[in-house]
Design a protein around this motif. Sequence first.
Motif, PDB file in Angstrom:
ATOM      1  N   ASP A  89       0.834  -1.206   0.000  1.00  0.00           N
ATOM      2  CA  ASP A  89       0.000   0.000   0.000  1.00  0.00           C
ATOM      3  C   ASP A  89       0.870   1.257   0.000  1.00  0.00           C
ATOM      4  OD1 ASP A  89      -2.393  -1.404  -0.075  1.00  0.00           O
ATOM      5  OD2 ASP A  89      -2.615  -1.420   2.104  1.00  0.00           O
ATOM      6  N   ASN A  90       1.973   1.219   0.740  1.00  0.00           N
ATOM      7  CA  ASN A  90       2.896   2.361   0.744  1.00  0.00           C
ATOM      8  C   ASN A  90       3.511   2.563  -0.640  1.00  0.00           C
ATOM      9  OD1 ASN A  90       2.506   2.919   3.463  1.00  0.00           O
ATOM     10  ND2 ASN A  90       4.268   1.720   4.119  1.00  0.00           N
ATOM     11  N   ILE A  91       3.957   1.479  -1.253  1.00  0.00           N
ATOM     12  CA  ILE A  91       4.573   1.564  -2.587  1.00  0.00           C
ATOM     13  C   ILE A  91       3.553   2.089  -3.595  1.00  0.00           C
ATOM     14  CG2 ILE A  91       5.615   0.232  -4.475  1.00  0.00           C
ATOM     15  CD1 ILE A  91       7.408   0.647  -1.961  1.00  0.00           C
ATOM     16  N   LYS A  92       2.342   1.590  -3.510  1.00  0.00           N
ATOM     17  CA  LYS A  92       1.284   2.042  -4.423  1.00  0.00           C
ATOM     18  C   LYS A  92       1.032   3.543  -4.264  1.00  0.00           C
ATOM     19  CE  LYS A  92      -3.429   0.832  -5.764  1.00  0.00           C
ATOM     20  NZ  LYS A  92      -4.563  -0.042  -5.499  1.00  0.00           N
ATOM     21  N   ALA A  93       0.994   4.018  -3.032  1.00  0.00           N
ATOM     22  CA  ALA A  93       0.768   5.447  -2.776  1.00  0.00           C
ATOM     23  C   ALA A  93       1.931   6.290  -3.308  1.00  0.00           C
ATOM     24  CB  ALA A  93       0.574   5.698  -1.287  1.00  0.00           C
ATOM     25  N   ILE A  94       3.162   5.847  -3.077  1.00  0.00           N
ATOM     26  CA  ILE A  94       4.335   6.589  -3.557  1.00  0.00           C
ATOM     27  C   ILE A  94       4.325   6.663  -5.085  1.00  0.00           C
ATOM     28  CG2 ILE A  94       6.863   6.593  -3.728  1.00  0.00           C
ATOM     29  CD1 ILE A  94       6.837   5.145  -0.926  1.00  0.00           C
ATOM     30  N   ARG A  95       4.106   5.523  -5.717  1.00  0.00           N
ATOM     31  CA  ARG A  95       4.118   5.489  -7.185  1.00  0.00           C
ATOM     32  C   ARG A  95       2.963   6.272  -7.782  1.00  0.00           C
ATOM     33  NH1 ARG A  95       7.403   1.013  -9.726  1.00  0.00           N
ATOM     34  NH2 ARG A  95       8.905   0.570  -8.092  1.00  0.00           N
ATOM     35  N   GLY A  96       1.813   6.248  -7.116  1.00  0.00           N
ATOM     36  CA  GLY A  96       0.680   7.035  -7.583  1.00  0.00           C
ATOM     37  C   GLY A  96       1.005   8.518  -7.578  1.00  0.00           C
ATOM     38  N   GLY A  97       1.666   8.968  -6.518  1.00  0.00           N
ATOM     39  CA  GLY A  97       2.088  10.367  -6.444  1.00  0.00           C
ATOM     40  C   GLY A  97       3.118  10.710  -7.505  1.00  0.00           C
ATOM     41  N   LEU A  98       4.049   9.793  -7.739  1.00  0.00           N
ATOM     42  CA  LEU A  98       5.070  10.025  -8.762  1.00  0.00           C
ATOM     43  C   LEU A  98       4.460  10.096 -10.158  1.00  0.00           C
ATOM     44  CD1 LEU A  98       7.944   7.671  -7.564  1.00  0.00           C
ATOM     45  CD2 LEU A  98       8.035  10.163  -7.751  1.00  0.00           C
ATOM     46  N   GLU A  99       3.530   9.212 -10.433  1.00  0.00           N
ATOM     47  CA  GLU A  99       2.915   9.192 -11.760  1.00  0.00           C
ATOM     48  C   GLU A  99       2.178  10.497 -12.048  1.00  0.00           C
ATOM     49  OE1 GLU A  99       0.424   6.173 -14.643  1.00  0.00           O
ATOM     50  OE2 GLU A  99       0.328   5.854 -12.480  1.00  0.00           O
ATOM     51  N   GLN A 100       1.607  11.104 -11.010  1.00  0.00           N
ATOM     52  CA  GLN A 100       0.926  12.384 -11.187  1.00  0.00           C
ATOM     53  C   GLN A 100       1.908  13.530 -11.400  1.00  0.00           C
ATOM     54  OE1 GLN A 100      -1.635  12.931  -7.820  1.00  0.00           O
ATOM     55  NE2 GLN A 100      -3.104  11.401  -8.511  1.00  0.00           N
ATOM     56  N   LYS A 101       3.090  13.455 -10.786  1.00  0.00           N
ATOM     57  CA  LYS A 101       4.065  14.554 -10.843  1.00  0.00           C
ATOM     58  C   LYS A 101       4.960  14.506 -12.076  1.00  0.00           C
ATOM     59  CE  LYS A 101       3.815  15.925  -6.273  1.00  0.00           C
ATOM     60  NZ  LYS A 101       2.822  16.900  -6.053  1.00  0.00           N
ATOM     61  N   LEU A 102       5.220  13.304 -12.600  1.00  0.00           N
ATOM     62  CA  LEU A 102       6.145  13.175 -13.729  1.00  0.00           C
ATOM     63  C   LEU A 102       5.403  13.200 -15.060  1.00  0.00           C
ATOM     64  CD1 LEU A 102       8.463  10.333 -12.362  1.00  0.00           C
ATOM     65  CD2 LEU A 102       8.947  12.781 -12.452  1.00  0.00           C
ATOM     66  N   SER A 148      -3.178   3.868   8.411  1.00  0.00           N
ATOM     67  CA  SER A 148      -2.391   3.163   7.396  1.00  0.00           C
ATOM     68  C   SER A 148      -1.054   2.740   7.996  1.00  0.00           C
ATOM     69  CB  SER A 148      -2.146   4.078   6.191  1.00  0.00           C
ATOM     70  OG  SER A 148      -1.250   5.125   6.544  1.00  0.00           O
ATOM     71  N   SER A 149      -0.350   1.903   7.276  1.00  0.00           N
ATOM     72  CA  SER A 149       0.988   1.483   7.705  1.00  0.00           C
ATOM     73  C   SER A 149       1.906   2.697   7.854  1.00  0.00           C
ATOM     74  CB  SER A 149       1.561   0.501   6.687  1.00  0.00           C
ATOM     75  OG  SER A 149       2.903   0.224   6.951  1.00  0.00           O
ATOM     76  N   TYR A 150       1.826   3.617   6.909  1.00  0.00           N
ATOM     77  CA  TYR A 150       2.631   4.839   6.966  1.00  0.00           C
ATOM     78  C   TYR A 150       2.310   5.635   8.229  1.00  0.00           C
ATOM     79  CZ  TYR A 150       4.072   9.624   6.012  1.00  0.00           C
ATOM     80  OH  TYR A 150       4.620  10.872   6.123  1.00  0.00           O
TER      81      TYR A 150
END
Length: 184
Positions: A89-102, A148-150
Amino acid sequence: MKTAVIYQSHYGSTETYARWLAEDLGAGLFQADRVKQADLQQYDTIVYGGGLYAGGVNGIALLTKYLDTFRDKALYLFTVGVSDITDQDNIKAIRGGLEQKLPPALWEKVHIYHLRGGILYSKMSFLHRMMINMMIKALRKKPENERSSYERDILQSADHDTDFTDRAALAPLVADIRAGEKPR
């Protein structure tokens, strides 16, 4: 293959990983706020590392700024944060944020890795301490089963330095760069 490691670090975890990575690869090492486009022309592989803050990666705008320079180069990105990187879930959240920014051209090209850093209250600016403390107060009001885990990681490290940096965590990134592999 010549490699450059570029990093932006507030409190040291990302810089620690960047220095270790540069040593392991025999790479050039640059701070993001000091590197110039011309400095990167001679490199075949670019590795960018930035800390995770408020859903974004510290200094990641550099990748967009120099996108033309990176078009013909292998491009790797490592993020550093307190989140447990074994939690999907943490990885998914990080990558989701990256996909929006890049931008899409960069998102499709970059090879992404996640490393665990820490929270170093002893080095934190007053503003960051205040922001973290406000978040901790809000999280303590949230029912435990809804965190969440985070959020649990933040609460466990509340009010004391926590450092999860581990040189061994770089092994997959180092191996992939050396092999020229392109994992997602």
